[in-house]
Design a protein around this motif. Structure first.
Motif, PDB file in Angstrom:
ATOM      1  N   LEU A 185       0.795  -1.233   0.000  1.00 50.97           N
ATOM      2  CA  LEU A 185       0.000   0.000   0.000  1.00 50.97           C
ATOM      3  C   LEU A 185       0.829   1.286   0.000  1.00 50.97           C
ATOM      4  CD1 LEU A 185      -2.880  -1.364   2.211  1.00 50.97           C
ATOM      5  CD2 LEU A 185      -2.986  -0.806  -0.231  1.00 50.97           C
ATOM      6  N   PRO A 186       2.009   1.343   0.621  1.00 47.96           N
ATOM      7  CA  PRO A 186       2.808   2.568   0.465  1.00 47.96           C
ATOM      8  C   PRO A 186       3.183   2.850  -0.984  1.00 47.96           C
ATOM      9  CG  PRO A 186       3.572   1.333   2.362  1.00 47.96           C
ATOM     10  CD  PRO A 186       2.594   0.441   1.634  1.00 47.96           C
ATOM     11  N   ALA A 187       3.374   1.805  -1.785  1.00 45.85           N
ATOM     12  CA  ALA A 187       3.709   2.006  -3.190  1.00 45.85           C
ATOM     13  C   ALA A 187       2.527   2.600  -3.949  1.00 45.85           C
ATOM     14  CB  ALA A 187       4.131   0.687  -3.822  1.00 45.85           C
ATOM     15  N   VAL A 188       1.322   2.165  -3.602  1.00 40.84           N
ATOM     16  CA  VAL A 188       0.132   2.722  -4.242  1.00 40.84           C
ATOM     17  C   VAL A 188      -0.027   4.188  -3.858  1.00 40.84           C
ATOM     18  CG1 VAL A 188      -2.368   2.530  -4.494  1.00 40.84           C
ATOM     19  CG2 VAL A 188      -0.989   0.456  -4.259  1.00 40.84           C
ATOM     20  N   ARG A 189       0.145   4.482  -2.585  1.00 41.37           N
ATOM     21  CA  ARG A 189       0.061   5.879  -2.128  1.00 41.37           C
ATOM     22  C   ARG A 189       1.065   6.750  -2.863  1.00 41.37           C
ATOM     23  NH1 ARG A 189       3.459   8.486   1.571  1.00 41.37           N
ATOM     24  NH2 ARG A 189       2.602  10.389   2.501  1.00 41.37           N
ATOM     25  N   ASN A 190       2.293   6.263  -2.985  1.00 36.79           N
ATOM     26  CA  ASN A 190       3.342   7.046  -3.624  1.00 36.79           C
ATOM     27  C   ASN A 190       3.033   7.284  -5.103  1.00 36.79           C
ATOM     28  OD1 ASN A 190       6.131   8.142  -3.074  1.00 36.79           O
ATOM     29  ND2 ASN A 190       6.581   6.870  -4.845  1.00 36.79           N
ATOM     30  N   LEU A 191       2.494   6.280  -5.759  1.00 29.57           N
ATOM     31  CA  LEU A 191       2.127   6.407  -7.161  1.00 29.57           C
ATOM     32  C   LEU A 191       1.156   7.562  -7.371  1.00 29.57           C
ATOM     33  CD1 LEU A 191       2.187   4.997 -10.050  1.00 29.57           C
ATOM     34  CD2 LEU A 191       0.094   3.832  -9.291  1.00 29.57           C
ATOM     35  N   ILE A 192       0.199   7.677  -6.457  1.00 26.93           N
ATOM     36  CA  ILE A 192      -0.850   8.688  -6.589  1.00 26.93           C
ATOM     37  C   ILE A 192      -0.376  10.051  -6.102  1.00 26.93           C
ATOM     38  CG2 ILE A 192      -3.178   9.342  -5.837  1.00 26.93           C
ATOM     39  CD1 ILE A 192      -3.681   6.303  -5.422  1.00 26.93           C
ATOM     40  N   GLU A 193       0.213  10.085  -4.898  1.00 27.07           N
ATOM     41  CA  GLU A 193       0.499  11.360  -4.244  1.00 27.07           C
ATOM     42  C   GLU A 193       1.835  11.960  -4.692  1.00 27.07           C
ATOM     43  OE1 GLU A 193      -0.029  11.348  -0.041  1.00 27.07           O
ATOM     44  OE2 GLU A 193      -1.984  10.342  -0.123  1.00 27.07           O
ATOM     45  N   PHE A 216      -5.932   1.954   5.170  1.00 24.39           N
ATOM     46  CA  PHE A 216      -4.522   1.834   5.561  1.00 24.39           C
ATOM     47  C   PHE A 216      -3.998   3.170   6.088  1.00 24.39           C
ATOM     48  CE2 PHE A 216      -0.004   2.078   4.057  1.00 24.39           C
ATOM     49  CZ  PHE A 216       0.537   1.070   4.851  1.00 24.39           C
ATOM     50  N   LEU A 217      -4.295   4.233   5.375  1.00 28.84           N
ATOM     51  CA  LEU A 217      -3.790   5.554   5.753  1.00 28.84           C
ATOM     52  C   LEU A 217      -4.462   6.098   7.010  1.00 28.84           C
ATOM     53  CD1 LEU A 217      -3.471   7.169   2.215  1.00 28.84           C
ATOM     54  CD2 LEU A 217      -1.642   6.224   3.648  1.00 28.84           C
ATOM     55  N   ASP A 218      -5.558   5.495   7.422  1.00 26.52           N
ATOM     56  CA  ASP A 218      -6.230   5.892   8.662  1.00 26.52           C
ATOM     57  C   ASP A 218      -5.577   5.290   9.898  1.00 26.52           C
ATOM     58  OD1 ASP A 218      -8.133   7.603   7.646  1.00 26.52           O
ATOM     59  OD2 ASP A 218      -9.695   6.081   7.484  1.00 26.52           O
ATOM     60  N   ARG A 219      -4.721   4.310   9.728  1.00 25.62           N
ATOM     61  CA  ARG A 219      -4.113   3.641  10.876  1.00 25.62           C
ATOM     62  C   ARG A 219      -3.083   4.571  11.526  1.00 25.62           C
ATOM     63  NH1 ARG A 219      -4.978  -1.969  11.040  1.00 25.62           N
ATOM     64  NH2 ARG A 219      -3.133  -2.226  12.368  1.00 25.62           N
ATOM     65  N   PRO A 220      -3.167   4.777  12.844  1.00 27.36           N
ATOM     66  CA  PRO A 220      -2.205   5.669  13.515  1.00 27.36           C
ATOM     67  C   PRO A 220      -0.749   5.254  13.319  1.00 27.36           C
ATOM     68  CG  PRO A 220      -4.081   5.251  14.942  1.00 27.36           C
ATOM     69  CD  PRO A 220      -4.228   4.340  13.763  1.00 27.36           C
ATOM     70  N   ALA A 221      -0.463   3.956  13.363  1.00 27.13           N
ATOM     71  CA  ALA A 221       0.917   3.507  13.187  1.00 27.13           C
ATOM     72  C   ALA A 221       1.417   3.812  11.784  1.00 27.13           C
ATOM     73  CB  ALA A 221       1.023   2.008  13.473  1.00 27.13           C
ATOM     74  N   VAL A 222       0.535   3.739  10.806  1.00 25.28           N
ATOM     75  CA  VAL A 222       0.913   4.078   9.436  1.00 25.28           C
ATOM     76  C   VAL A 222       1.222   5.567   9.335  1.00 25.28           C
ATOM     77  CG1 VAL A 222       0.070   4.256   7.053  1.00 25.28           C
ATOM     78  CG2 VAL A 222      -0.347   2.173   8.388  1.00 25.28           C
ATOM     79  N   GLN A 223       0.384   6.388   9.942  1.00 21.80           N
ATOM     80  CA  GLN A 223       0.596   7.833   9.898  1.00 21.80           C
ATOM     81  C   GLN A 223       1.925   8.207  10.539  1.00 21.80           C
ATOM     82  OE1 GLN A 223      -2.939   9.489  11.675  1.00 21.80           O
ATOM     83  NE2 GLN A 223      -4.272   8.523  10.154  1.00 21.80           N
ATOM     84  N   ARG A 224       2.260   7.544  11.639  1.00 23.48           N
ATOM     85  CA  ARG A 224       3.559   7.816  12.272  1.00 23.48           C
ATOM     86  C   ARG A 224       4.698   7.314  11.393  1.00 23.48           C
ATOM     87  NH1 ARG A 224       0.689   5.698  16.718  1.00 23.48           N
ATOM     88  NH2 ARG A 224       1.896   3.756  16.611  1.00 23.48           N
ATOM     89  N   GLY A 225       4.562   6.107  10.893  1.00 25.90           N
ATOM     90  CA  GLY A 225       5.628   5.499  10.126  1.00 25.90           C
ATOM     91  C   GLY A 225       5.953   6.233   8.841  1.00 25.90           C
ATOM     92  N   LEU A 226       4.953   6.869   8.240  1.00 25.15           N
ATOM     93  CA  LEU A 226       5.173   7.579   7.000  1.00 25.15           C
ATOM     94  C   LEU A 226       6.085   8.797   7.171  1.00 25.15           C
ATOM     95  CD1 LEU A 226       1.598   7.490   5.437  1.00 25.15           C
ATOM     96  CD2 LEU A 226       3.620   6.302   4.577  1.00 25.15           C
ATOM     97  N   ALA A 227       6.229   9.276   8.401  1.00 22.16           N
ATOM     98  CA  ALA A 227       7.060  10.459   8.669  1.00 22.16           C
ATOM     99  C   ALA A 227       8.400  10.100   9.301  1.00 22.16           C
ATOM    100  CB  ALA A 227       6.306  11.408   9.583  1.00 22.16           C
ATOM    101  N   ILE A 228       8.758   8.816   9.310  1.00 25.61           N
ATOM    102  CA  ILE A 228       9.990   8.355   9.968  1.00 25.61           C
ATOM    103  C   ILE A 228      10.916   7.742   8.926  1.00 25.61           C
ATOM    104  CG2 ILE A 228      10.925   6.725  11.628  1.00 25.61           C
ATOM    105  CD1 ILE A 228       8.285   7.007  13.184  1.00 25.61           C
ATOM    106  N   PRO A 229      12.204   8.130   8.980  1.00 24.49           N
ATOM    107  CA  PRO A 229      12.858   9.114   9.844  1.00 24.49           C
ATOM    108  C   PRO A 229      12.447  10.546   9.456  1.00 24.49           C
ATOM    109  CG  PRO A 229      14.468   7.592   8.885  1.00 24.49           C
ATOM    110  CD  PRO A 229      13.190   7.432   8.129  1.00 24.49           C
ATOM    111  N   ALA A 230      12.429  11.406  10.444  1.00 16.54           N
ATOM    112  CA  ALA A 230      12.115  12.805  10.180  1.00 16.54           C
ATOM    113  C   ALA A 230      13.199  13.414   9.306  1.00 16.54           C
ATOM    114  CB  ALA A 230      12.014  13.573  11.495  1.00 16.54           C
ATOM    115  N   ARG A 231      12.781  14.184   8.317  1.00 19.72           N
ATOM    116  CA  ARG A 231      13.743  14.861   7.450  1.00 19.72           C
ATOM    117  C   ARG A 231      14.253  16.109   8.163  1.00 19.72           C
ATOM    118  NH1 ARG A 231      13.398  13.462   1.765  1.00 19.72           N
ATOM    119  NH2 ARG A 231      11.819  11.840   1.448  1.00 19.72           N
ATOM    120  N   GLU A 232      15.542  16.335   8.056  1.00 20.82           N
ATOM    121  CA  GLU A 232      16.158  17.466   8.772  1.00 20.82           C
ATOM    122  C   GLU A 232      15.893  18.764   8.029  1.00 20.82           C
ATOM    123  OE1 GLU A 232      20.204  16.251   8.965  1.00 20.82           O
ATOM    124  OE2 GLU A 232      19.841  14.813  10.583  1.00 20.82           O
TER     125      GLU A 232
END
Length: 232
Positions: A185-193, A216-232
């Motif tokens: 599912l992250p690959a599908v999200r990336n394709l679109i967004e 999938f994107l509603d899951r709290p762990a997914v929302q956190r994971g999508l921003a990790i590692p934080a970009r400097e």
């Protein structure tokens, strides 16, 4: 006990007793961070900055000679030994086995889940990435659109396979959320967004894919994971 690996010269571990993640929040990278967030394993994330060519540094190549993210070091691997590991599919399988989560214990269901994980690694990832090259990056300037159209056609085929699989199911394996979903599912999200190729591949045609992606994107762990590692 300090981690015994050359990579720590560039990315020192503040918490050497925790699993170490070396990554960037690309579709491949977030597979590992989402999995870690879903399982609750304590870990420390290190940003591998492509803008600074970190992936080609001697320290990172000592961990992954293929210069790709994600990669991990688990100081508490099998038998209590340190384990260094790269390739997202291998990392997802390892973390699932380590925690007993998100991969069925039944042997038949386990292998059926792994087939969808490998389907993403071998097909979805490379093909969606080629669409991204020809729509967002250098390939968009090519006059000959036949290469782009070839990958668009294959991407539509893969989306059709996924859409059919999700018909009547909550997740790829049915009612249970697994590593297969975290891979695909992250690959599908990336394709679109990120690639902005939703219209090009006709994403509106794939109703089940869009439904499950939204969940999938509603899951709290997914929302956190999508921003990790934080970009400097």
């Amino acid at each position: 006990m300090p981690l015994d690996h050359p990579i720590t010269a560039k990315w020192p571990a503040r918490h050497p007793d925790r699993l170490q993640l070396y990554s960037l929040n690309t579709p491949n990278g977030v597979k590992a961070s989402i999995m870690l967030e879903e399982t609750g394993l304590p870990y420390e994330a290190h940003l591998v900055d492509f803008g600074h060519d970190d992936q080609h540094s001697p320290e990172f190549l000592a961990l992954n000679p293929n210069n790709k993210i994600p990669a991990i070091i688990d100081p508490h691997g099998p038998g209590g030994r340190q384990l260094a590991l790269f390739e997202s599919g291998a990392i997802l399988t390892y973390l699932a086995d380590k925690t007993g989560a998100l991969l069925p214990r039944d042997e038949i269901e386990r292998y059926q889940t792994l087939q969808w994980l490998f389907w993403q690694v071998g097909g979805v990832g490379p093909m969606f990435g080629q669409v991204g090259f020809f729509t967002k990056f250098a390939g968009k300037d090519w006059q000959d659109k036949r290469p782009r159209d070839r990958y668009v056609q294959e991407t539509r085929r893969l989306l059709g396979v996924l859409d059919g699989r999700l018909q009547g199911r909550s997740w790829i394996m049915g009612e249970d959320y697994t590593v297969a979903d975290i891979a695909v599912l992250p690959a599908v999200r990336n394709l679109i967004e990120f690639y902005g190729a939703g219209e090009l591949v006709g994403i509106e045609d794939f109703v089940q894919v869009r439904r499950v992606l939204a969940n999938f994107l509603d899951r709290p762990a997914v929302q956190r994971g999508l921003a990790i590692p934080a970009r400097e």
